[in-house]
Design a protein around this motif. Structure first.
Motif, PDB file in Angstrom:
ATOM      1  N   ILE A  40      85.611  79.199 -58.377  1.00 52.22           N
ATOM      2  CA  ILE A  40      85.985  78.312 -59.484  1.00 52.22           C
ATOM      3  C   ILE A  40      85.205  77.003 -59.422  1.00 52.22           C
ATOM      4  O   ILE A  40      84.731  76.507 -60.430  1.00 52.22           O
ATOM      5  CB  ILE A  40      87.509  78.040 -59.477  1.00 52.22           C
ATOM      6  N   VAL A  41      85.082  76.445 -58.224  1.00 51.20           N
ATOM      7  CA  VAL A  41      84.410  75.140 -58.081  1.00 51.20           C
ATOM      8  C   VAL A  41      82.935  75.273 -57.689  1.00 51.20           C
ATOM      9  O   VAL A  41      82.243  74.265 -57.528  1.00 51.20           O
ATOM     10  CB  VAL A  41      85.142  74.220 -57.073  1.00 51.20           C
ATOM     11  N   GLU A 176      85.974  81.190 -66.262  1.00 51.73           N
ATOM     12  CA  GLU A 176      85.999  80.121 -67.275  1.00 51.73           C
ATOM     13  C   GLU A 176      87.418  79.769 -67.718  1.00 51.73           C
ATOM     14  O   GLU A 176      87.725  78.597 -67.907  1.00 51.73           O
ATOM     15  CB  GLU A 176      85.139  80.482 -68.486  1.00 51.73           C
ATOM     16  N   ARG A 179      88.859  77.631 -65.027  1.00 53.81           N
ATOM     17  CA  ARG A 179      88.225  76.307 -65.055  1.00 53.81           C
ATOM     18  C   ARG A 179      88.763  75.460 -66.212  1.00 53.81           C
ATOM     19  O   ARG A 179      89.000  74.261 -66.047  1.00 53.81           O
ATOM     20  CB  ARG A 179      86.712  76.451 -65.159  1.00 53.81           C
ATOM     21  N   VAL A 184      88.034  71.755 -64.835  1.00 52.09           N
ATOM     22  CA  VAL A 184      86.809  71.559 -64.056  1.00 52.09           C
ATOM     23  C   VAL A 184      85.688  72.312 -64.732  1.00 52.09           C
ATOM     24  O   VAL A 184      85.907  73.270 -65.455  1.00 52.09           O
ATOM     25  CB  VAL A 184      86.959  72.009 -62.581  1.00 52.09           C
ATOM     26  N   LYS A 185      84.457  71.854 -64.474  1.00 49.72           N
ATOM     27  CA  LYS A 185      83.301  72.523 -65.080  1.00 49.72           C
ATOM     28  C   LYS A 185      82.505  73.261 -64.054  1.00 49.72           C
ATOM     29  O   LYS A 185      82.459  72.967 -62.924  1.00 49.72           O
ATOM     30  CB  LYS A 185      82.419  71.487 -65.762  1.00 49.72           C
TER      31      LYS A 185
END
Length: 185
Positions: A40-41, A176, A179, A184-185
């Motif tokens: 995710i990050v 996505e 996120r 968060v991107k």
């Protein structure tokens, strides 16, 4: 994105008091929780292992001094003592009931295995206590065993977010939606 490891905490009382929204991840041991957090990050922040039950503390990660990702210990791991297993459940319940910063609990389900009684017990606990959660299937790139799969629906689980997410940390698919929810991107 700036990510800082805040710490590993043995009990809820020792968690830092912050106003940051928390997005917590939990699932049965070996569900791919740490791998999904890392995907995710797009950084290796959570420690991964091939050994089930490795995460034994509440691990906090600060994202941009705005929110926290929480890596909770897995459940359903049979190689811990019964008393240790009970202590983990009590700590989890204390976190879920008392952490006002918790925005959503992501309950991870290994798509190869499906929902088990321990997952349903956690969902029932969240439903009974009004703790919002979202089901996230992991390892969707692996061969899925279709037999004995229990279908779940928000109709039977009032605290469950209706949309069920499907992800693969290895193939980087389905990330996505997570996120966007976390911001968060």
């Amino acid at each position: 994105m700036i990510i800082k490891f805040v710490g590993s905490f043995d009990d809820v009382k020792s968690l830092p008091k912050t106003q940051f929204a928390e997005y917590a991840f939990i699932g049965r041991s070996n569900v791919g929780k740490s791998s999904l957090i890392n995907a995710i990050v797009s950084q290796n922040i959570a420690r991964t292992s091939n050994t089930p039950g490795r995460t034994q503390t509440i691990n906090l990660f600060n994202i941009d001094d705005r929110k926290m990702l929480v890596d909770l210990p897995g459940y359903g791991y049979s190689k811990v003592s019964k008393s240790e297993g009970i202590r983990w459940v009590q700590r989890l319940q204390e976190y879920l009931l008392n952490r006002s910063q918790l925005r959503i609990l992501f309950i991870l389900i290994d798509s190869r295995v499906g929902i088990k009684d321990a997952d349903l017990d956690l969902m029932d606990f969240c439903d009974a206590n009004g703790i919002g959660y979202q089901i996230v299937y992991t390892k969707k790139d692996k061969k899925v065993r279709e037999t004995d799969q229990v279908n779940i629906s928000a109709k039977n689980h009032p605290a469950m977010i209706e949309k069920i997410l499907e992800t693969s940390a290895e193939k980087k698919t389905g990330l996505e939606d997570l996120r966007n929810i976390i911001g968060v991107k």
